[in-house]
Design a protein around this motif. Structure first.
Motif, PDB file in Angstrom:
ATOM      1  N   VAL A  32     -19.427 -66.873  85.872  1.00 30.15           N
ATOM      2  CA  VAL A  32     -20.072 -67.505  84.711  1.00 30.15           C
ATOM      3  C   VAL A  32     -21.494 -67.858  85.111  1.00 30.15           C
ATOM      4  O   VAL A  32     -22.471 -67.351  84.548  1.00 30.15           O
ATOM      5  CB  VAL A  32     -19.320 -68.777  84.264  1.00 30.15           C
ATOM      6  N   THR A  33     -21.613 -68.717  86.119  1.00 32.37           N
ATOM      7  CA  THR A  33     -22.935 -69.099  86.606  1.00 32.37           C
ATOM      8  C   THR A  33     -23.307 -68.348  87.874  1.00 32.37           C
ATOM      9  O   THR A  33     -24.461 -68.321  88.261  1.00 32.37           O
ATOM     10  CB  THR A  33     -22.969 -70.603  86.937  1.00 32.37           C
ATOM     11  N   GLY A  34     -22.309 -67.745  88.521  1.00 34.29           N
ATOM     12  CA  GLY A  34     -22.566 -67.088  89.793  1.00 34.29           C
ATOM     13  C   GLY A  34     -22.463 -68.049  90.959  1.00 34.29           C
ATOM     14  O   GLY A  34     -22.525 -67.649  92.115  1.00 34.29           O
ATOM     15  N   MET A  35     -22.325 -69.354  90.654  1.00 33.98           N
ATOM     16  CA  MET A  35     -22.125 -70.336  91.716  1.00 33.98           C
ATOM     17  C   MET A  35     -20.621 -70.549  91.856  1.00 33.98           C
ATOM     18  O   MET A  35     -19.960 -70.957  90.902  1.00 33.98           O
ATOM     19  CB  MET A  35     -22.838 -71.645  91.374  1.00 33.98           C
ATOM     20  N   TYR A  36     -20.091 -70.253  93.063  1.00 35.29           N
ATOM     21  CA  TYR A  36     -18.640 -70.217  93.235  1.00 35.29           C
ATOM     22  C   TYR A  36     -17.980 -71.567  92.967  1.00 35.29           C
ATOM     23  O   TYR A  36     -16.889 -71.639  92.418  1.00 35.29           O
ATOM     24  CB  TYR A  36     -18.291 -69.742  94.649  1.00 35.29           C
ATOM     25  N   THR A  37     -18.651 -72.640  93.387  1.00 34.96           N
ATOM     26  CA  THR A  37     -18.046 -73.963  93.164  1.00 34.96           C
ATOM     27  C   THR A  37     -17.885 -74.229  91.678  1.00 34.96           C
ATOM     28  O   THR A  37     -16.822 -74.655  91.213  1.00 34.96           O
ATOM     29  CB  THR A  37     -18.918 -75.075  93.780  1.00 34.96           C
ATOM     30  N   VAL A  38     -18.953 -73.961  90.928  1.00 36.01           N
ATOM     31  CA  VAL A  38     -18.925 -74.231  89.489  1.00 36.01           C
ATOM     32  C   VAL A  38     -17.954 -73.289  88.790  1.00 36.01           C
ATOM     33  O   VAL A  38     -17.112 -73.722  87.988  1.00 36.01           O
ATOM     34  CB  VAL A  38     -20.338 -74.083  88.897  1.00 36.01           C
ATOM     35  N   ASP A  39     -18.060 -72.000  89.129  1.00 37.53           N
ATOM     36  CA  ASP A  39     -17.191 -71.024  88.476  1.00 37.53           C
ATOM     37  C   ASP A  39     -15.722 -71.286  88.793  1.00 37.53           C
ATOM     38  O   ASP A  39     -14.857 -71.160  87.924  1.00 37.53           O
ATOM     39  CB  ASP A  39     -17.574 -69.599  88.911  1.00 37.53           C
ATOM     40  N   GLY A  40     -15.462 -71.667  90.071  1.00 40.66           N
ATOM     41  CA  GLY A  40     -14.095 -71.987  90.452  1.00 40.66           C
ATOM     42  C   GLY A  40     -13.559 -73.141  89.627  1.00 40.66           C
ATOM     43  O   GLY A  40     -12.438 -73.092  89.097  1.00 40.66           O
ATOM     44  N   ALA A  41     -14.371 -74.163  89.477  1.00 43.15           N
ATOM     45  CA  ALA A  41     -13.950 -75.330  88.696  1.00 43.15           C
ATOM     46  C   ALA A  41     -13.749 -74.950  87.236  1.00 43.15           C
ATOM     47  O   ALA A  41     -12.783 -75.372  86.583  1.00 43.15           O
ATOM     48  CB  ALA A  41     -14.991 -76.444  88.816  1.00 43.15           C
ATOM     49  N   LEU A  42     -14.659 -74.102  86.712  1.00 45.81           N
ATOM     50  CA  LEU A  42     -14.565 -73.701  85.302  1.00 45.81           C
ATOM     51  C   LEU A  42     -13.290 -72.909  85.049  1.00 45.81           C
ATOM     52  O   LEU A  42     -12.668 -73.021  83.993  1.00 45.81           O
ATOM     53  CB  LEU A  42     -15.782 -72.857  84.903  1.00 45.81           C
ATOM     54  N   ALA A  43     -12.899 -72.102  86.052  1.00 47.72           N
ATOM     55  CA  ALA A  43     -11.703 -71.283  85.884  1.00 47.72           C
ATOM     56  C   ALA A  43     -10.438 -72.053  86.256  1.00 47.72           C
ATOM     57  O   ALA A  43      -9.346 -71.505  86.206  1.00 47.72           O
ATOM     58  CB  ALA A  43     -11.832 -70.021  86.743  1.00 47.72           C
ATOM     59  N   GLY A  44     -10.606 -73.301  86.663  1.00 53.63           N
ATOM     60  CA  GLY A  44      -9.456 -74.095  87.067  1.00 53.63           C
ATOM     61  C   GLY A  44      -8.922 -73.711  88.430  1.00 53.63           C
ATOM     62  O   GLY A  44      -7.846 -74.143  88.825  1.00 53.63           O
ATOM     63  N   GLN A  45      -9.678 -72.869  89.159  1.00 52.99           N
ATOM     64  CA  GLN A  45      -9.229 -72.490  90.508  1.00 52.99           C
ATOM     65  C   GLN A  45      -9.784 -73.501  91.502  1.00 52.99           C
ATOM     66  O   GLN A  45     -10.769 -73.251  92.196  1.00 52.99           O
ATOM     67  CB  GLN A  45      -9.724 -71.081  90.843  1.00 52.99           C
ATOM     68  N   TRP A  46      -9.118 -74.649  91.567  1.00 53.70           N
ATOM     69  CA  TRP A  46      -9.669 -75.744  92.365  1.00 53.70           C
ATOM     70  C   TRP A  46      -9.692 -75.428  93.844  1.00 53.70           C
ATOM     71  O   TRP A  46     -10.582 -75.891  94.563  1.00 53.70           O
ATOM     72  CB  TRP A  46      -8.890 -77.031  92.101  1.00 53.70           C
ATOM     73  N   ASP A  47      -8.693 -74.621  94.319  1.00 53.88           N
ATOM     74  CA  ASP A  47      -8.690 -74.276  95.736  1.00 53.88           C
ATOM     75  C   ASP A  47      -9.910 -73.435  96.097  1.00 53.88           C
ATOM     76  O   ASP A  47     -10.516 -73.608  97.147  1.00 53.88           O
ATOM     77  CB  ASP A  47      -7.384 -73.564  96.119  1.00 53.88           C
TER      78      ASP A  47
END
Lengths: 361, 325
Positions: free
Chosen positions: A204-219
């Motif tokens: 989405v943003t290309g930033m893994y932390t943000v995208d991970g959170a957005l996708a609910g992939q907290w790990d």
């Protein structure tokens, strides 16, 4: 704008109404956009010229020895990248494509430069944003503390610390941080953006932390954050060291002002004087320096990115430059120029927000 | 009745790279409730430092001895909390240059109400109402709009009126005005002086008016203190001080002053310069520049001694002084 004239007590305030027309902010922005366009054009000319005068040939930089011995391969390479055309034709061709949003293809990666940038820029952004926010908070706080304790032990400590931070080579600090936190303590991963067990989250943003959170992939987000920690630590320390000195001297100057003494003379508690009166006035020079610091973080930090294996703009710029990869170099140059103009624009807008004398004139 | 402000034998020493520098020596002065008192002298004579001492705004490392009582409270032994309570709500200050003393980035309303809310425990509304009244009282036109304006949108005179309103906001009983008209045009000065006199008459405010301008002293104040090199050299009712000075320095100051209505008179500058702090001669500090000095002047600084009912002078010679008319 309102002007209250002195004179007879009871004189009525006069209002000078703004001339009809566009809002001054819009005029200001329009001018800046025009200037930016001119600037970017200049950047393409200069970069194009520079890359073509440096000794070295993209052909030798990109083709293997075997291919270099094959005249047909060399000719094909030159034709493919338009290197057989005269320089002005190459430039006009590039400019024409640029106007359509086509930055050309990288000779190194073979991909569109725009796609490369969209891949590398978010990685750098993910480093630069938290580093800048942290550095700003810490740098402002510590710099203010040093100014208030001017000449005393805390101040000396801060100044020595800042000097040490400024004179530390980034690569050395990176290695020390790696040695301590990865090798000795095992608290953080050594490099890269993500552990091999994970695959990048949907972009989405290309930033893994943000995208991970957005996708609910907290790990995934947590793993990416852990990978961020060490390079962010290094970049934050270096930026804090730079900021502290500016903040300190800016705040020291403000502390000399009559309005700070006046604030104390009103019986305001110290924390109110510092937070409301001192901080506000000292912020203008701080914003200037922070803008420059942020722009330099965004343009990529080659050494830190290399040591932490971080696929960011700095690494991309470095690899393109050593390969004389003209389209990529031009792309990075345009990006850096754009970053600096945008940051400067933001800084100018912030001035107005902080200081009404700028806003109202 | 005890005076509102009673300063006794105040001495202040400031730190410097070459060791401690004594700036104020044995300063005693009083200000009564509702009184307009003048403090006059050349630049660097310690007038402003006296003001800073009375507000606890001395630079770090300053050493203070003596006593300064405000409304019965000993100021010099106050802690940070105690100072916060006195500043603004007991003793307030107006600075020389209103352009420098008002925060350029905060609205007039914010600067006018923030300490009201601390000292008078007012909510935003009540403070806003009082702010409008105050601006009206200092004759700022259109107070509601002035509250939302920034200092740079006002002229110099209006800025000083705003600064005075801010000083008065938390209902102080003593206002220290440190050369409040020096940075202003002459035509604007008179308005500010009239305002201070009116505020004193209307609200019973006591004012300590610091100035280097003897004309302002005589126009505004009822009692005056003449400072020289960190000492009070003469004090008494302003009228008497300026028509029949007892100290050669007061007389010399009067002689060095241009006369507004007169032409052809001579200005007599005082020869020499005041001693730098720490370099005062052992005796009377004015003795090297004084036309009446005698050998005994060099022995010890003369104490302030009463002359008649309401005047004192620090001079052992006490020559007969002629004042240029």
């Amino acid at each position: 704008m309102t002007t209250v004239h002195d004179g007879e007590p009871g004189a009525v305030a006069t209002t000078a109404s703004r001339p009809r027309g566009a809002h001054p902010l819009l005029t200001f922005l329009a001018k800046r956009v025009a200037v930016t366009a001119g600037l970017l054009l200049g950047v393409t000319v200069v970069t194009f010229g520079l890359v073509n005068v440096v000794p070295g040939d993209p052909v030798t930089a990109n083709l293997s020895d075997q291919a270099l011995n094959d005249p047909a391969a060399v000719a094909a390479f030159r034709e493919k990248w338009g290197l057989d055309q005269p320089l002005w034709a190459q430039y006009l061709h590039y400019l024409g494509n640029l106007l359509h949003g086509d930055l050309g293809h990288s000779q190194q990666t073979g991909r569109a430069v725009l796609d490369d940038l969209l891949h590398y820029v978010p990685a750098t952004l993910e480093l630069a944003l938290p580093s800048m926010v942290l550095a700003l908070l810490i740098g402002t706080g510590v710099g203010m503390l040093a100014a208030v304790r001017n000449g005393r032990f805390t101040d000396q400590l801060v100044r020595v610390g800042a000097l040490l931070g400024l004179s530390t080579p980034p690569f050395w600090l990176s290695l020390v941080v790696l040695y301590v936190f990865f090798y000795q303590l095992g608290l953080a991963p050594s490099g890269g953006r993500l552990s091999t067990d994970f695959s990048p989250p949907p972009t989405v943003t290309g930033m893994y932390t943000v995208d991970g959170a957005l996708a609910g992939q907290w790990d995934v987000a947590w793993d990416a954050a852990q990978h961020l920690s060490l390079p962010v630590l290094v970049l934050t320390s270096l930026t804090v060291a730079m900021l502290v000195r500016f903040v300190r001297s800016a705040m020291l100057e403000v502390l000399q002002q009559d309005y700070i003494r006046a604030a104390y003379a009103k019986g305001l508690p110290t924390r109110v004087v510092l937070r409301r009166h001192l901080l506000r006035a000292g912020l203008v020079p701080v914003v200037t320096v922070s803008g420059l610091a942020f722009a330099s973080l965004l343009s990529g930090t080659v050494l830190v990115e290399s040591i932490f294996g971080w696929p960011g703009v700095g690494q991309y710029a470095y690899r393109s430059a050593t390969a004389l990869d003209l389209p990529a170099i031009l792309g990075v140059s345009l990006f850096v120029a754009l970053v600096y103009t945008l940051v400067n624009l933001t800084v100018d807008l912030l001035y107005g927000l902080i200081d009404p004398r700028i806003r109202l004139s | 009745m005890a005076p509102l402000l009673d300063v006794d034998s105040l001495a202040v020493t400031l730190p410097s790279p070459r060791g401690p520098l004594p700036i104020l020596h044995d300063v005693s002065l009083t200000v009564d409730e509702g009184e307009l008192v003048g403090i006059a002298g050349e630049s660097g004579c310690g007038k402003s430092l006296t003001a800073q001492t009375l507000l606890g705004l001395l630079p770090p490392g300053a050493a203070v001895t003596g006593s300064a009582r405000y409304a019965g409270t000993e100021l010099l032994s106050l802690d940070a909390r105690g100072w916060q309570r006195v500043r603004g709500a007991g003793i307030a200050m107006v600075f020389q240059d209103p352009s420098a003393a008002l925060h350029p980035m905060l609205t007039v309303g914010r600067q006018l109400t923030e300490h009201m809310r601390v000292h008078l425990r007012m909510d935003r509304r009540a403070a806003g109402r009082r702010a409008v009244e105050l601006l009206d009282q200092v004759r700022i036109p259109d107070p509601e709009r002035a509250l939302r304006a920034y200092p740079h949108q006002f002229s110099g005179g209006m800025r000083q009126r705003v600064a005075i309103a801010i000083a008065l906001a938390a209902r102080p009983r003593l206002l220290i005005a440190d050369e409040p008209t020096t940075a202003l045009d002459v035509t604007v000065q008179a308005g500010i002086l009239a305002l201070l006199e009116r505020l004193r008459a209307e609200t019973g405010l006591a004012v300590a008016f610091i100035t280097h301008d003897l004309g302002v002293l005589s126009a505004l104040t009822t009692r005056g203190y003449i400072f020289y090199a960190g000492r009070v050299v003469e004090t008494g009712p302003t009228g008497g001080l300026l028509t029949a000075p007892n100290h050669p320095y007061t007389a010399a100051l009067l002689g060095a002053r241009p006369h507004g209505t007169q032409t052809g008179g001579t200005l007599r500058p005082i020869p020499g310069a005041p001693p730098a702090p720490g370099e005062a001669p052992p005796g009377c500090p004015f003795q090297p520049r004084c036309g009446y000095a005698e050998p005994s002047c060099g022995e010890a600084p003369p104490p302030l001694t009463p002359v008649g009912a309401d005047r004192s002078v620090a001079c052992v010679v006490r020559p007969h002084l002629e004042v240029a008319a």
